[in-house]
Design a protein around this motif. Sequence first.
Motif, PDB file in Angstrom:
ATOM      1  N   ILE A  10       0.942  -1.170  -0.075  1.00 19.82           N
ATOM      2  CA  ILE A  10       0.003   0.069  -0.006  1.00 19.82           C
ATOM      3  C   ILE A  10       0.735   1.129  -0.111  1.00 19.82           C
ATOM      4  O   ILE A  10       0.770   1.973  -0.890  1.00 19.82           O
ATOM      5  CB  ILE A  10      -0.817   0.038   1.043  1.00 19.82           C
ATOM      6  CG1 ILE A  10      -2.134  -1.104   1.213  1.00 19.82           C
ATOM      7  CG2 ILE A  10      -1.608   1.394   1.289  1.00 19.82           C
ATOM      8  CD1 ILE A  10      -2.841  -1.124   2.378  1.00 19.82           C
ATOM      9  N   THR A  11       1.800   1.505   0.875  1.00 22.21           N
ATOM     10  CA  THR A  11       2.416   2.448   1.063  1.00 22.21           C
ATOM     11  C   THR A  11       3.616   2.626  -0.103  1.00 22.21           C
ATOM     12  O   THR A  11       3.793   3.704  -0.559  1.00 22.21           O
ATOM     13  CB  THR A  11       3.429   2.463   2.317  1.00 22.21           C
ATOM     14  OG1 THR A  11       2.466   2.611   3.466  1.00 22.21           O
ATOM     15  CG2 THR A  11       4.250   3.869   2.665  1.00 22.21           C
ATOM     16  N   GLY A  12       4.110   1.460  -0.478  1.00 17.65           N
ATOM     17  CA  GLY A  12       5.110   1.349  -1.573  1.00 17.65           C
ATOM     18  C   GLY A  12       4.442   2.030  -2.730  1.00 17.65           C
ATOM     19  O   GLY A  12       5.155   2.931  -3.663  1.00 17.65           O
ATOM     20  N   ALA A  13       3.342   1.549  -3.003  1.00 17.26           N
ATOM     21  CA  ALA A  13       2.609   1.881  -4.439  1.00 17.26           C
ATOM     22  C   ALA A  13       2.312   3.512  -4.284  1.00 17.26           C
ATOM     23  O   ALA A  13       2.348   4.252  -5.272  1.00 17.26           O
ATOM     24  CB  ALA A  13       1.263   1.011  -4.568  1.00 17.26           C
ATOM     25  N   SER A  67      13.467   5.207  -0.719  1.00 11.52           N
ATOM     26  CA  SER A  67      12.248   5.305   0.219  1.00 11.52           C
ATOM     27  C   SER A  67      12.034   3.910   0.464  1.00 11.52           C
ATOM     28  O   SER A  67      11.524   3.237  -0.435  1.00 11.52           O
ATOM     29  CB  SER A  67      11.128   6.318  -0.415  1.00 11.52           C
ATOM     30  OG  SER A  67      10.032   6.177   0.480  1.00 11.52           O
ATOM     31  N   PRO A  68      12.177   3.478   1.788  1.00 13.65           N
ATOM     32  CA  PRO A  68      11.782   1.830   2.032  1.00 13.65           C
ATOM     33  C   PRO A  68      10.303   1.896   2.421  1.00 13.65           C
ATOM     34  O   PRO A  68       9.959   2.976   3.186  1.00 13.65           O
ATOM     35  CB  PRO A  68      12.832   1.627   3.154  1.00 13.65           C
ATOM     36  CG  PRO A  68      13.057   2.848   3.636  1.00 13.65           C
ATOM     37  CD  PRO A  68      12.931   3.936   2.785  1.00 13.65           C
ATOM     38  N   SER A  91      11.023   7.968   4.544  1.00 11.02           N
ATOM     39  CA  SER A  91      10.038   7.495   4.578  1.00 11.02           C
ATOM     40  C   SER A  91       8.808   8.383   3.756  1.00 11.02           C
ATOM     41  O   SER A  91       9.263   9.595   3.631  1.00 11.02           O
ATOM     42  CB  SER A  91       9.469   7.399   6.012  1.00 11.02           C
ATOM     43  OG  SER A  91       9.208   8.517   6.754  1.00 11.02           O
ATOM     44  N   GLU A  92       7.719   7.646   3.467  1.00 10.05           N
ATOM     45  CA  GLU A  92       6.815   8.497   2.784  1.00 10.05           C
ATOM     46  C   GLU A  92       6.498   9.729   3.717  1.00 10.05           C
ATOM     47  O   GLU A  92       5.976  10.854   2.965  1.00 10.05           O
ATOM     48  CB  GLU A  92       5.547   7.735   2.457  1.00 10.05           C
ATOM     49  CG  GLU A  92       4.418   7.590   3.251  1.00 10.05           C
ATOM     50  CD  GLU A  92       4.782   6.473   4.584  1.00 10.05           C
ATOM     51  OE1 GLU A  92       3.884   6.406   5.267  1.00 10.05           O
ATOM     52  OE2 GLU A  92       5.840   6.065   4.773  1.00 10.05           O
ATOM     53  N   ILE A  93       6.264   9.650   4.858  1.00 15.04           N
ATOM     54  CA  ILE A  93       5.738  11.093   5.544  1.00 15.04           C
ATOM     55  C   ILE A  93       6.812  12.193   5.449  1.00 15.04           C
ATOM     56  O   ILE A  93       6.609  13.326   5.573  1.00 15.04           O
ATOM     57  CB  ILE A  93       5.363  10.787   7.001  1.00 15.04           C
ATOM     58  CG1 ILE A  93       6.501  10.351   7.997  1.00 15.04           C
ATOM     59  CG2 ILE A  93       4.359   9.497   7.135  1.00 15.04           C
ATOM     60  CD1 ILE A  93       6.337  10.214   9.577  1.00 15.04           C
ATOM     61  N   GLU A  94       8.095  11.952   5.530  1.00 12.49           N
ATOM     62  CA  GLU A  94       9.099  12.988   5.234  1.00 12.49           C
ATOM     63  C   GLU A  94       9.173  13.348   4.200  1.00 12.49           C
ATOM     64  O   GLU A  94       9.100  14.604   3.801  1.00 12.49           O
ATOM     65  CB  GLU A  94      10.564  12.311   5.294  1.00 12.49           C
ATOM     66  CG  GLU A  94      11.815  13.011   5.189  1.00 12.49           C
ATOM     67  CD  GLU A  94      11.858  14.133   5.881  1.00 12.49           C
ATOM     68  OE1 GLU A  94      12.866  14.911   5.572  1.00 12.49           O
ATOM     69  OE2 GLU A  94      11.454  14.072   7.195  1.00 12.49           O
ATOM     70  N   LEU A 147       0.058   9.517   3.583  1.00 14.86           N
ATOM     71  CA  LEU A 147       0.161  11.021   3.885  1.00 14.86           C
ATOM     72  C   LEU A 147       0.275  11.604   2.598  1.00 14.86           C
ATOM     73  O   LEU A 147      -0.231  12.597   1.968  1.00 14.86           O
ATOM     74  CB  LEU A 147       0.948  11.413   4.745  1.00 14.86           C
ATOM     75  CG  LEU A 147       1.045  12.842   4.873  1.00 14.86           C
ATOM     76  CD1 LEU A 147      -0.117  13.596   5.245  1.00 14.86           C
ATOM     77  CD2 LEU A 147       2.322  13.351   5.904  1.00 14.86           C
ATOM     78  N   LEU A 148       0.925  10.910   1.535  1.00 22.72           N
ATOM     79  CA  LEU A 148       1.624  11.261   0.144  1.00 22.72           C
ATOM     80  C   LEU A 148       0.067  11.490  -0.713  1.00 22.72           C
ATOM     81  O   LEU A 148       0.237  12.052  -1.546  1.00 22.72           O
ATOM     82  CB  LEU A 148       2.537  10.248  -0.409  1.00 22.72           C
ATOM     83  CG  LEU A 148       4.106  10.607  -0.225  1.00 22.72           C
ATOM     84  CD1 LEU A 148       4.887   9.188  -0.587  1.00 22.72           C
ATOM     85  CD2 LEU A 148       4.418  11.875  -0.894  1.00 22.72           C
TER      86      LEU A 148
END
Length: 471
Positions: A10-13, A67-68, A91-94, A147-148
């Motif tokens: 989910i987050t990676g996509a 981004s892991p 990370s995606e939040i950063e 968040l992205l």
Amino acid sequence: MRALVHGLAITGASTVRALQRHGHEVVVTDDSIDDEKRALAAGLGVELSSPPTDGLGEWIAGFDLFSPAPGVPEGHPLVVAALDAGVPVESEIEIAYRWEQQRAAGPRPILAITGTDGKTSTTELTVAILRAAGLHTAALGNTDVPLLDAIDDDAYDAFVVECTSFRLAFTTTFRADAAVWLNLAPDHLNWHASMDTYEAAKAKLFAQQRADDVAIGFVDDPVVMRHLAAAPSKQRTFGTTGADYHVDGDRLVGPAGPIVDASVMKRSLPHDRTNALAASALVLETGLATTDDIATALAGFVTPEHRLEPIVEDDGIAWYNDSKATTPHAAATAIRAFDSLVLIAGGSRKGVSLAPMAAEPQRLRAVVAIGEAAPDVHDAFDTAVDAAVEVVDAASMPEAIATAHHLARPGDAVVLSPGCASFDWYRNYTERGTVFKQLVHDHLAAHAARTTETDRDETDAGADPMTEDLT
């Protein structure tokens, strides 16, 4: 800019899509590739491959950003290689935070929640309060909506971000206008190298704030309070007593006075009240909501599924699903909510001691130990000093339910609060809780049917033949 995303779920996509929208060339890798991930990669228009086994450092040095996904631990070879090569690991939040700060119309408020336990409930409650105040927002971060995905939507008025240590570990600038740290207990030691790095990741939420931000800490947690004292921002505390936001009788109270009467809450267990205080502090300190908004939200708020969720009451025994309690600290919180209970505990080992679950053995009628951590459950309660607790093993969830039912007495609760992860028997805590609820209903229905049949047999055996002939 050339970016590497490792871990396609989910987050990676979401990260791939966001980087593509912002004009990045994206390369995607994963340690475990299957047909589902290949299809997902194809839909994203990227190739999916495994990282190279040789020359890793030279290969990763060719990227501007790494981004892991949240499941990629801090000791993963790609993380180590990227840090050694000087490649930013984010990370995606950063990434989302940095882009939000560059928004043409200006950045929108961010409220953030971290802690070992209670993050999701507090996040969802904060969202409910902001919505009661008329703001468009959502639970983001460690949820179904990264968040992205939200920051490119101008409809959002504010962001409420559930911050795991996995995400915070790979941040350097992410900050929130108001941030709450609920607690800290041993967890995720299969992801972090040590408790020190786990704590350090959480601490970034306060440390990266600015002077006009607000840091809110749980007054009864010494680690949280130590980091709160060092925060560069305005400092507030919450807790049952001795805090800026506290409980006075049945009222939740803040620095400005009464907030709301706890009687409006659908459920008002001790941790429900402290979660409500934390959420209240977030919205009041930022001026995003009022006490009236808090009262409205609390009156309609239902605790998310799998968190001390009532299932059914039958023959004076109440059944609860607390599958989300994947740490001993969370299970201990559930135990403190009851005067007498049969606890179903155990699951997949995470490298932490289960001793906190035995802190109040006088509350426990018995314990049913399940999963690969069953021996650890025995160890935890064998050392309980205040009272002996009977611990019985069960080889399956149906057996655990039947055993717990046999051990329970009217007035007791039977609570699945495992204190462990679910991966030995189930894919995740959600599946474990869903299965448990269905099996409880199945067991009670079968038990009622057997009881009815037994009563009928006993009645038939003692019946007057003449009476039978007349009916």
